[in-house]
Design a protein around this motif. Structure first.
Motif, PDB file in Angstrom:
ATOM      1  N   SER A   1      -5.332   6.735   3.102  1.00 55.81           N
ATOM      2  CA  SER A   1      -3.623   6.695   3.420  1.00 55.81           C
ATOM      3  C   SER A   1      -3.336   6.452   5.112  1.00 55.81           C
ATOM      4  O   SER A   1      -2.405   5.846   5.232  1.00 55.81           O
ATOM      5  N   SER A   2      -4.299   6.770   5.884  1.00 55.65           N
ATOM      6  CA  SER A   2      -4.200   6.617   7.374  1.00 55.65           C
ATOM      7  C   SER A   2      -4.677   5.575   8.040  1.00 55.65           C
ATOM      8  O   SER A   2      -4.416   5.336   9.047  1.00 55.65           O
ATOM      9  N   VAL A   3      -5.521   4.693   6.969  1.00 56.17           N
ATOM     10  CA  VAL A   3      -5.923   3.309   7.654  1.00 56.17           C
ATOM     11  C   VAL A   3      -5.753   2.137   6.950  1.00 56.17           C
ATOM     12  O   VAL A   3      -5.871   1.069   7.512  1.00 56.17           O
ATOM     13  N   LEU A   4      -5.245   2.409   5.909  1.00 58.95           N
ATOM     14  CA  LEU A   4      -4.800   1.000   4.981  1.00 58.95           C
ATOM     15  C   LEU A   4      -3.612   0.620   5.739  1.00 58.95           C
ATOM     16  O   LEU A   4      -2.726   0.833   6.051  1.00 58.95           O
ATOM     17  N   ASP A   5      -3.668  -0.952   5.742  1.00 62.76           N
ATOM     18  CA  ASP A   5      -2.655  -1.727   6.484  1.00 62.76           C
ATOM     19  C   ASP A   5      -1.656  -1.961   5.562  1.00 62.76           C
ATOM     20  O   ASP A   5      -0.253  -1.882   5.837  1.00 62.76           O
ATOM     21  N   ASP A   6      -2.020  -2.128   4.171  1.00 63.01           N
ATOM     22  CA  ASP A   6      -0.939  -2.253   3.175  1.00 63.01           C
ATOM     23  C   ASP A   6      -0.180  -0.912   2.835  1.00 63.01           C
ATOM     24  O   ASP A   6      -0.579  -0.058   2.482  1.00 63.01           O
ATOM     25  N   GLU A   7       1.266  -1.049   3.097  1.00 69.03           N
ATOM     26  CA  GLU A   7       2.196   0.214   3.050  1.00 69.03           C
ATOM     27  C   GLU A   7       2.052   0.785   1.549  1.00 69.03           C
ATOM     28  O   GLU A   7       1.890   2.061   1.531  1.00 69.03           O
ATOM     29  N   ASP A   8       2.015   0.034   0.677  1.00 74.91           N
ATOM     30  CA  ASP A   8       2.087   0.249  -0.852  1.00 74.91           C
ATOM     31  C   ASP A   8       0.791   0.896  -1.188  1.00 74.91           C
ATOM     32  O   ASP A   8       0.852   1.840  -1.909  1.00 74.91           O
ATOM     33  N   GLU A   9      -0.393   0.358  -0.677  1.00 75.01           N
ATOM     34  CA  GLU A   9      -1.584   0.939  -1.086  1.00 75.01           C
ATOM     35  C   GLU A   9      -1.558   2.421  -0.239  1.00 75.01           C
ATOM     36  O   GLU A   9      -2.178   3.447  -0.964  1.00 75.01           O
ATOM     37  N   ALA A  10      -1.204   2.338   0.911  1.00 72.92           N
ATOM     38  CA  ALA A  10      -1.128   3.498   1.800  1.00 72.92           C
ATOM     39  C   ALA A  10      -0.548   4.616   1.198  1.00 72.92           C
ATOM     40  O   ALA A  10      -1.140   5.849   1.072  1.00 72.92           O
ATOM     41  N   ILE A  11       0.710   4.544   0.624  1.00 71.42           N
ATOM     42  CA  ILE A  11       1.565   5.365   0.020  1.00 71.42           C
ATOM     43  C   ILE A  11       0.890   5.739  -1.195  1.00 71.42           C
ATOM     44  O   ILE A  11       0.695   7.071  -1.831  1.00 71.42           O
ATOM     45  N   ALA A  12       0.205   4.847  -2.302  1.00 69.24           N
ATOM     46  CA  ALA A  12      -0.390   5.371  -3.503  1.00 69.24           C
ATOM     47  C   ALA A  12      -1.413   6.166  -3.113  1.00 69.24           C
ATOM     48  O   ALA A  12      -1.566   7.108  -3.962  1.00 69.24           O
ATOM     49  N   ALA A  13      -2.319   5.793  -2.163  1.00 68.90           N
ATOM     50  CA  ALA A  13      -3.513   6.769  -1.627  1.00 68.90           C
ATOM     51  C   ALA A  13      -3.070   8.203  -1.299  1.00 68.90           C
ATOM     52  O   ALA A  13      -3.542   9.128  -1.693  1.00 68.90           O
ATOM     53  N   TYR A  14      -1.936   8.244  -0.684  1.00 68.54           N
ATOM     54  CA  TYR A  14      -1.395   9.649  -0.206  1.00 68.54           C
ATOM     55  C   TYR A  14      -0.893  10.370  -1.400  1.00 68.54           C
ATOM     56  O   TYR A  14      -1.159  11.449  -1.582  1.00 68.54           O
ATOM     57  N   ASP A  15       0.000   9.765  -2.331  1.00 70.98           N
ATOM     58  CA  ASP A  15       0.482  10.382  -3.553  1.00 70.98           C
ATOM     59  C   ASP A  15      -0.866  10.743  -4.394  1.00 70.98           C
ATOM     60  O   ASP A  15      -0.867  11.854  -4.959  1.00 70.98           O
ATOM     61  N   GLY A  16      -1.933   9.945  -4.360  1.00 69.30           N
ATOM     62  CA  GLY A  16      -3.219  10.356  -5.214  1.00 69.30           C
ATOM     63  C   GLY A  16      -3.761  11.580  -4.478  1.00 69.30           C
ATOM     64  O   GLY A  16      -4.107  12.431  -5.223  1.00 69.30           O
ATOM     65  N   ALA A  17      -3.924  11.601  -3.341  1.00 65.97           N
ATOM     66  CA  ALA A  17      -4.312  12.729  -2.640  1.00 65.97           C
ATOM     67  C   ALA A  17      -3.727  14.049  -3.133  1.00 65.97           C
ATOM     68  O   ALA A  17      -4.353  14.993  -3.254  1.00 65.97           O
ATOM     69  N   ILE A  18      -2.337  13.997  -3.125  1.00 65.19           N
ATOM     70  CA  ILE A  18      -1.534  15.093  -3.433  1.00 65.19           C
ATOM     71  C   ILE A  18      -1.708  15.518  -4.787  1.00 65.19           C
ATOM     72  O   ILE A  18      -1.994  16.664  -5.300  1.00 65.19           O
TER      73      ILE A  18
END
Length: 381
Positions: free
Chosen positions: A337-354
């Motif tokens: 979530s901290s290194v992906l350029d695509d904002e949607d992918e980054a947010i999806a990774a962040y939500d997945g971590a939670i």
């Protein structure tokens, strides 16, 4: 929480969450209550309650039996003084014996207590023993593995606890020169890592007669744990950590069947997955991702992390009933979530971590580390 607010929260908390994830990888070494808490003597074999004394039954064991006992005591978390005494007694009994057992004991002891002299002796003993081993035998491969691990350990011991210039505010010239590997150390590191790779590859292959020389599963596990330990227990400079973890991830990917060529080694991993190896490989992927994205020279980008650590994420997502796997998955997703350029992918990774951390909390409500990471991410339990 809206997408915009989560994106903002992700940017504000990713660094602290990664730092928290990094701490969870470290396994502190404890001492029992009879050992002085302030003792920092690396050669100490007993202080608060006197020197360690082995009873007659233990002293009657042969060298190999003592090594097995020492390793088991170490695995069980026994005081280092006891483990050291068992190894010292075993090494005395080995004497001048030139064998894999002797070389392996020297390496294990050196790795546990951080003695470069024993690592050097392990290397010399393994080189002598290899000359007497058949070139294509499993014994020769295991001796090569000891040599490779000893070389890597020697470089790590030479460079452990050197501060990394990227962490300095002032950029001290002496610190920068100390952090650069000397050509001899660089050559030793490369040779050691190559020997490790070659030895494990040979242990997974067949000899000229078509007979398997060894599955290499135990050796692979021990090697990956040893390489992880260099990252977890020694304050290595960044580029040295990355070099070791980069090779470890390659080895772990093959062992876990994440590499296409691994399928040709055996059909066993197609029939029944080795979850122990898969979980260990995932630990390596987490350690690599944390180190690679933290590099100040050339940090890994999102696509690189996705490519190299992606198989671990896919595996960990299938382990929803395993708290450890959920925590590892969360760590990888926080990094992504901290290194992906695509904002949607980054947010999806962040939500997945939670989501992964919340599953881990349900599986193990007493794990305070998970609670702290959820708080860092601004999430509910």
């Amino acid at each position: 929480m809206t997408q915009d607010s989560r994106g903002s929260k992700r940017g504000a908390t990713s660094s602290s969450a990664v730092a928290s994830a990094d701490r969870t990888l470290k396994r502190p070494r404890g001492r029992n209550k009879d050992h002085s808490a302030d003792c920092d003597d690396a050669e100490c074999t007993g202080c608060a309650s006197g020197a360690v004394v082995l009873d007659s039954e233990v002293l009657a064991l042969d060298a190999r039996e003592l090594v097995a006992m020492a390793w088991q005591e170490h695995e069980d978390g026994a005081d280092r003084a006891v483990v050291a005494k068992l190894y010292e007694t075993a090494l005395d009994k080995f004497g001048d014996e030139v064998s894999f057992a002797h070389a392996d004991a020297l390496l294990r002891f050196a790795d546990i207590v951080g003695y470069a002299d024993f690592a050097s002796e392990a290397l010399r003993t393994a080189e002598k023993a290899e000359k007497a081993a058949e070139a294509d035998s499993a014994a020769a491969a295991r001796l090569m593995l000891v040599q490779g691990r000893a070389r890597v350990l020697l470089v790590c011991l030479n460079h452990a606890n050197w501060r990394d210039p990227q962490d300095d505010d002032g950029g001290d010239d002496a610190g920068e020169s100390a952090a650069v590997l000397a050509p001899t150390d660089k050559d030793m590191l490369i040779r050691g890592l190559d020997q490790i790779s070659d030895a494990l590859h040979r242990l997974h292959q067949s000899d000229s007669h078509g007979n398997a020389v060894g599955s290499g599963a135990t050796e692979t596990r021990d090697t990956l744990l040893a390489l992880l330990a260099q990252d977890e227990t020694r304050s290595l400079v960044g580029h040295l950590r990355i070099a070791i973890l980069d090779r470890a991830l390659d080895l772990a990917s093959v062992a876990a069947g994440w590499r296409r060529e691994a399928d040709a080694v055996s059909d066993d991993n197609k029939r029944k997955p080795n979850n122990t190896m898969l979980l260990l490989a995932s630990r390596v992927a987490v350690a690599w991702a944390l180190a690679a994205t933290a590099s100040s020279d050339s940090p890994a980008d999102g696509e690189t992390v996705k490519t190299r650590a992606g198989p671990a994420t896919k595996y960990l997502e299938t382990c929803e009933s395993d708290a450890t796997a959920c925590k590892l998955n969360a760590q990888l997703l926080v990094v992504l979530s901290s290194v992906l350029d695509d904002e949607d992918e980054a947010i999806a990774a962040y939500d997945g971590a939670i989501d992964a951390l919340q599953r881990a909390h349900k599986l193990d409500p007493a794990d305070n580390d998970v609670v702290c990471q959820l708080e860092d991410l601004g999430a509910d339990l």
